[in-house]
Design a protein around this motif. Structure first.
Motif, PDB file in Angstrom:
ATOM      1  N   ASN A 373      26.507  -1.811  -7.434  1.00 31.35           N
ATOM      2  CA  ASN A 373      26.025  -2.561  -8.850  1.00 31.35           C
ATOM      3  C   ASN A 373      26.417  -3.966  -8.759  1.00 31.35           C
ATOM      4  O   ASN A 373      27.311  -4.572  -7.908  1.00 31.35           O
ATOM      5  N   SER A 386      22.529  -2.131 -12.531  1.00 29.09           N
ATOM      6  CA  SER A 386      22.125  -1.446 -11.282  1.00 29.09           C
ATOM      7  C   SER A 386      21.444  -2.143 -10.045  1.00 29.09           C
ATOM      8  O   SER A 386      20.751  -2.956 -10.152  1.00 29.09           O
ATOM      9  N   GLY A 387      21.679  -1.864  -8.719  1.00 24.00           N
ATOM     10  CA  GLY A 387      21.307  -2.304  -7.599  1.00 24.00           C
ATOM     11  C   GLY A 387      22.288  -3.110  -6.773  1.00 24.00           C
ATOM     12  O   GLY A 387      22.751  -4.123  -7.328  1.00 24.00           O
TER      13      GLY A 387
END
Length: 829
Positions: A373, A386-387
C-alpha cells in the motif's frame, strides 16, 4: 534539444542555458589532449561551479594535467578550500597552496578564476585565485615549500592529457561532485574576473558576462549547451572558435533521472511552461547541510544507510507568491520488510531522523512502505491507499502556501484528505492537507532501511507529468521579486550596513555606510570598551550601552549623522575613536528624527521604515499593565529591544519565537524569564506593542527607547534553532545571504559564553565566520577568540561547532539576521 548559451536576454542580462552535472560515483569527467603545446607560463581558467557533496578531508578536481612524473598541476577544492597543487620541471619542487576560507555552500553558484603568470617578478603574484569576483589570499600548506619559480613552464598547456572533474592521482582518481558551466580557458593571458563577470547594477551581486577577448592556441569555451549527444562535438563542444573540443566521459543526456544536462544555471531567465527543463535559474536540490540521508547525483538522488529514518529538506523553502510543483521518481523499488520512502513537505523544525507527517507539526508526506500500500501521512493522521509502488512510479507534491494547501499525488492521480482521488491542484479543490499559517515548509525526501534509489526533480530536467496549471518549478527565476534587493535603490545595504574603521583620536567622519543612518551601534574590536548606541530620535549625542544598565548619557561620542555615515569625536571617549583602535559600526535606516504617534494609550515618538521593518520608538511609561505604545511599522514586530533611559535598568527583549509570556535581557547571559510583567501576555499587533509593569519597560514617568524589528522576506529574519551538540551543527534557513547575525541561547545560562553573539560579513569576510562580539559584554574579538564558527551562506547559516554556548544538544537558540542579498540573487559563499 539544446539552445545557444552565449546570448543576451530581453532585459539585457547574459544568459547561460545549461550546466553539466558531474557525479563522482559515475566517475564523470572531461578530457582533452592538446595537439601542440601552448603558453605554459601564462594562462587563465574561469568557471561557474555549484557544489554537491562536501569533503572536509579530501579533494575534488576542477582542472588537472599529469605531465610526466613528478610534474603535474591541479586546481581543485581541497578540504572544502580552493587550492592548487603542483610540481614543475624547473625545480621538481612540489607546491600546495590554498585559501584559508572554506567553500561549503551547496545552495547556489560560485565563480572560480585561477590566473597564472610565472613571468611575474613578484613571486606571490605568479598564481592568483578569485572567488565571485574578489581575490582570495593563497597560503602554503605544510606539504611543499616556496613559490613557483619565475618563468617556470608548468604542466598546463603541455601536450599531456588534461582533465576537468577528475584528478588522475597515484592514490586513486579524485572526482568532482558538482554542477559546472561557462568554462573559459585563456591561453597566453593572466586575466582578472572582470573579463568573465561583472557586478549587477540593480542587485549589487556578481554575475556572469560574455568573454570578448582572444583565446590563444589551446584556449576554449565550454557551455555544455548542445545535449543532443555525449560526444566531443556536442556536449564537449568548444565555442571559442578554436575547435578545442573536450571528450565527455560517463555522462548521460538520456531522458530521465540520469540526465546530466540540466537547466540549473547561474543566470535566471525564461517563462515556466510547466513541463520542466525549460526555465533557467539556480534550482532547488536536497540539502546536505540539512540532511541525515546519503545524497548523490547533484543532491537529487537519495539513499539510506542502515536501519534508521534518514531524510533531507530542500535548499529552498516553499515561498509565498508562487505555487510550487515537484516530483520524486522511483528509479528502482523492491518492497521489503521495514523498507519505505516518503516525499512531501516538512516544517523547518521537523527532525530529519523521523517520519514526516506521522506526528502533528512535522508536515505532510506520501509514503511507499513495506506493504503493498501507499500511505498518506497528514500531520499526525495516516490514510492508507491501496496499490503497491513499482519501479518507474512518480510521487508528486503541489503546494499553494498563500492558500495553505498541499496536494499529494502518485502518477498524476491527486489525493484528497480522505484518500480519495478528487484532489485537483489546478482548480484549488480538495487539498490533501491544510498547512499552518506562519510556518516555514520545505520539500522533503525520507528513506528507511533501503538502498533503493529515488530521485527528486524540482524542474531542472523535464517532469514526468506536466505541472498542474499555475504551478511552477522551484528555482530562482520563479521566486517572487523581493521588496528589498531587486533594484539599486532597494538593495539591502540601503537599510542595514556594517562598516569598519580605525580610530584617529580626533574628530573624523566615517563614510561608506551607503545611507544616512538613524541608528548606529559601535563596538571597538581591538580592545575592551563598552558598546555605544546612538539614534536620531534621542539625538546623536545621547549614548546608551548594550552591555550596561546605565542610564542614557550625553557624551557626544557621535556628533552627527551624515548622508553616508556619521561623525565621531574621539577626544570624548576612546570607545568610539581611540587612536589606532579598530571599530565596527552596525547601521540601520529608519525615518529621521521621528514624529508623534498616538496609536497606543501612551503617546510615542516614532521613526519608522515600513519597507525594512525597523522603527525607533521613544515613550514615557505610565506604570499601568496593559498600556500600549505605537510602533509605526504597519505589521507586528518579531523582535523588540527596550532600554530605560532615565535611570539604571537592564535591557528587555521581546522575541516572537519565545512568545508574549516571556522576556530576556540583552545585557545579561540569563536564560528566558516567564511572566506577564513583560508584555502583559499580549503579542504586538500591527500598530502597537503592549507593556506589563516590569521596571525595564514601564515605570511611571520613566523614559524609554524601543528598537522594533519586523520580518521582511528576503531581508530580515527573527527565529530560533535547536542545538544538536555536533560540530556538524544545525542549518538555519533565512531566505537570504546574511550580512549580520545575533544569536543567544534562550533555555540555559552556563557562563559568560552564553551571551548575545554577533557575527557579520564585514569582519568575517569569508567562512568560517569567527570574528565574534558579545552584545552583553565589552570583550574584544581576541578575548572571545575563534570558538564559535559559523558558515554564512547564500540562504542562511550553518553552525560549525559543538560549543554549548551556541550549539548545546536540545537547547533553543534565538537569533536575528539581516541580509546582504535575497536568496533569489545571492551567490554561494
Amino acid at each position: 534539444m539544446f539552445a545557444a548559451s552565449k546570448t543576451a536576454s530581453v532585459s539585457g542580462g547574459y544568459q547561460i542555458s545549461r550546466s553539466l552535472r558531474f557525479n563522482s560515483a559515475d566517475s564523470a569527467y572531461l578530457n582533452r589532449t592538446p595537439a601542440s603545446a601552448g603558453n605554459r607560463r601564462t594562462w587563465t581558467w574561469s568557471g561557474w561551479v555549484k557544489r554537491s557533496t562536501l569533503n572536509a578531508s579530501g579533494s575534488q578536481s576542477l582542472f588537472d594535467v599529469q605531465l610526466d612524473a613528478p610534474n603535474f598541476f591541479t586546481f581543485y577544492i581541497r578540504n572544502d578550500t580552493v587550492a592548487y597543487d603542483m610540481c614543475h620541471t624547473t625545480s621538481g619542487n612540489r607546491i600546495v597552496v590554498g585559501t584559508t576560507a572554506v567553500y561549503r555552500d551547496v545552495s547556489a553558484w560560485y565563480h572560480f578564476v585561477l590566473a597564472v603568470d610565472t613571468t611575474n617578478a613578484t613571486a606571490a603574484n605568479r598564481i592568483r585565485a578569485y572567488v565571485n569576483g574578489s581575490e582570495v589570499i593563497l597560503n602554503q600548506y605544510a606539504l611543499g615549500s616556496g613559490y613557483v619559480a619565475q618563468n617556470a613552464d608548468l604542466a598546463i598547456n603541455s601536450t599531456s592529457i588534461h582533465s576537468m572533474g577528475r584528478r588522475n592521482d597515484s592514490g586513486g582518481d579524485l572526482y568532482l561532485p558538482a554542477y559546472m558551466t561557462e568554462v573559459n580557458f585563456i591561453d597566453g593571458q593572466a586575466l582578472t574576473p572582470s573579463s568573465f563577470g561583472e557586478t549587477n547594477a540593480q542587485t549589487g551581486v556578481w554575475q556572469p558576462k560574455a568573454y570578448s577577448g582572444s583565446y590563444g592556441t589551446n584556449g576554449f569555451y565550454l557551455n555544455f549547451s548542445d545535449n543532443s549527444n555525449t560526444t566531443a562535438a556536442t556536449l564537449g563542444k568548444d565555442y571559442s572558435g578554436n575547435g578545442n573540443n573536450w571528450t565527455p566521459n560517463n555522462f548521460s543526456v538520456s531522458a530521465g533521472a540520469g540526465n546530466d544536462s540540466l537547466v540549473d544555471s547561474p543566470t535566471s531567465y525564461g517563462t515556466d511552461t510547466g513541463v520542466g527543463g525549460t526555465v533557467r535559474g539556480n534550482y532547488a536540490t536536497l540539502n546536505p547541510l540539512d540532511s541525515a540521508v546519503t545524497l548523490s547525483n547533484g543532491n537529487l538522488d537519495f539513499q539510506s544507510s542502515g536501519v534508521a529514518v534518514q531524510g533531507s529538506r530542500s535548499t529552498f523553502a516553499i515561498p509565498s507568491g508562487i505555487k510550487v510543483y515537484a516530483e520524486c521518481w522511483f528509479n528502482s523499488w523492491t518492497t521489503g520488510t521495514g523498507n519505505y520512502a516518503q516525499f512531501g513537505v516538512a516544517t523547518s523544525t521537523a527532525s530529519m531522523s523521523s517520519d514526516i507527517g506521522a506526528v502533528s507539526g512535522t508536515g505532510f508526506s506520501i509514503e511507499a512502505n513495506q506493504s503493498t500500500n501507499v500511505v498518506l501521512r497528514l500531520n499526525g493522521t495516516a490514510v492508507t491507499i491501496s496499490g503497491a509502488i513499482t519501479s518507474g512510479d512518480v510521487f508528486q507534491i503541489a503546494v499553494d502556501l498563500d492558500n495553505l494547501k498541499v496536494w499529494l499525488g502518485r502518477n498524476n492521480t491527486w489525493y484528497d484528505s480522505s484518500g480519495g482521488t478528487t484532489g485537483n491542484p489546478a482548480t484549488g479543490a480538495n487539498a490533501t492537507g491544510t498547512l499552518s499559517s506562519g510556518i516555514t515548509y520545505f520539500p522533503v525526501a525520507v528513506k528507511f532501511n533501503t538502498a533503493n534509489n529515488q530521485s527528486v526533480n524540482f524542474g531542472q530536467r523535464p517532469f514526468a507529468y506536466t505541472a498542474p496549471s499555475g504551478f511552477k518549478a522551484l528555482c530562482t527565476q520563479n521566486l517572487p521579486t523581493p521588496t528589498i534587493g531587486a533594484t539599486t535603490a532597494t538593495q539591502a545595504g540601503k537599510y542595514f550596513n556594517p562598516v569598519l574603521y580605525t580610530g584617529n583620536g580626533s574628530t573624523q567622519s566615517i563614510t561608506g555606510v551607503g545611507f544616512q543612518p538613524d541608528m548606529t551601534w559601535i563596538k571597538v574590536r581591538s580592545t575592551t570598551y563598552d558598546h555605544q548606541l546612538v539614534d536620531a530620535v534621542r539625538g546623536s549625542g545621547k549614548v546608551i550601552h548594550s552591555n550596561l544598565t546605565n542610564a542614557e548619557a550625553t557624551l557626544n561620542t557621535v556628533t552627527s549623522f551624515n548622508s553616508d555615515g556619521f561623525t565621531v569625536n574621539g577626544t570624548t571617549y576612546a570607545g568610539t575613536n581611540g587612536n589606532g583602535s579598530t571599530f565596527v559600526a552596525w547601521n540601520w535606516k529608519a525615518n529621521g528624527s521621528g514624529s508623534t504617534n498616538t496609536s497606543g494609550s501612551i503617546t510615542s515618538t516614532v521613526s519608522a521604515n515600513t519597507t525594512s521593518g525597523f522603527s525607533i520608538v521613544t515613550y514615557t511609561g505610565n506604570g499601568t499593565g496593559g498600556a500600549t505604545v505605537g510602533h509605526g511599522l504597519g505589521v507586528a514586530p518579531s523582535m523588540m529591544i527596550i532600554k530605560r533611559r532615565s535611570t539604571t535598568a537592564s535591557w528587555v527583549v521581546y522575541h516572537a519565537s519565545l512568545g508574549a509570556t516571556k522576556g530576556m535581557y540583552l545585557d545579561l547571559t540569563d536564560s528566558v524569564y516567564t511572566g506577564s510583567t513583560f508584555w502583559y501576555n499580549t503579542a504586538p499587533s500591527s500598530s502597537v506593542f503592549t507593556l506589563g509593569t516590569v521596571s525595564e519597560n514601564n515605570v511611571n514617568s520613566s523614559t524609554y527607547v524601543a528598537y522594533c524589528f519586523a520580518e521582511v522576506a528576503g531581508y530580515s529574519k527573527m527565529g530560533s534553532y535547536t542545538g544538536n551538540g555536533s560540530a556538524d551543527g544545525p542549518f538555519v534557513y533565512c531566505g537570504f545571504r546574511p550580512r549580520y547575525i545575533m544569536v543567544k541561547c534562550s533555555t540555559e545560562n552556563i557562563g559568560p559564553g552564553s551571551g548575545w553573539h554577533i557575527i557579520d560579513t564585514a569582519r568575517s569576510t569569508y567562512n568560517a565566520a569567527i570574528a565574534d562580539l558579545f552584545a552583553n559584554a565589552s570583550y574584544d574579538e581576541a578575548t572571545i577568540g575563534t570558538s564559535y564558527p559559523f558558515d554564512i551562506i547564500s540562504n542562511g547559516f550553518k553552525v560549525r561547532n559543538n560549543n554549548s554556548y551556541v550549539n548545546n544538544v536540545g537547547q533553543t537558540y534565538i537569533f536575528a539576521a539581516f541580509a546582504e542579498s535575497p536568496f533569489k540573487y545571492s551567490l554561494a559563499r
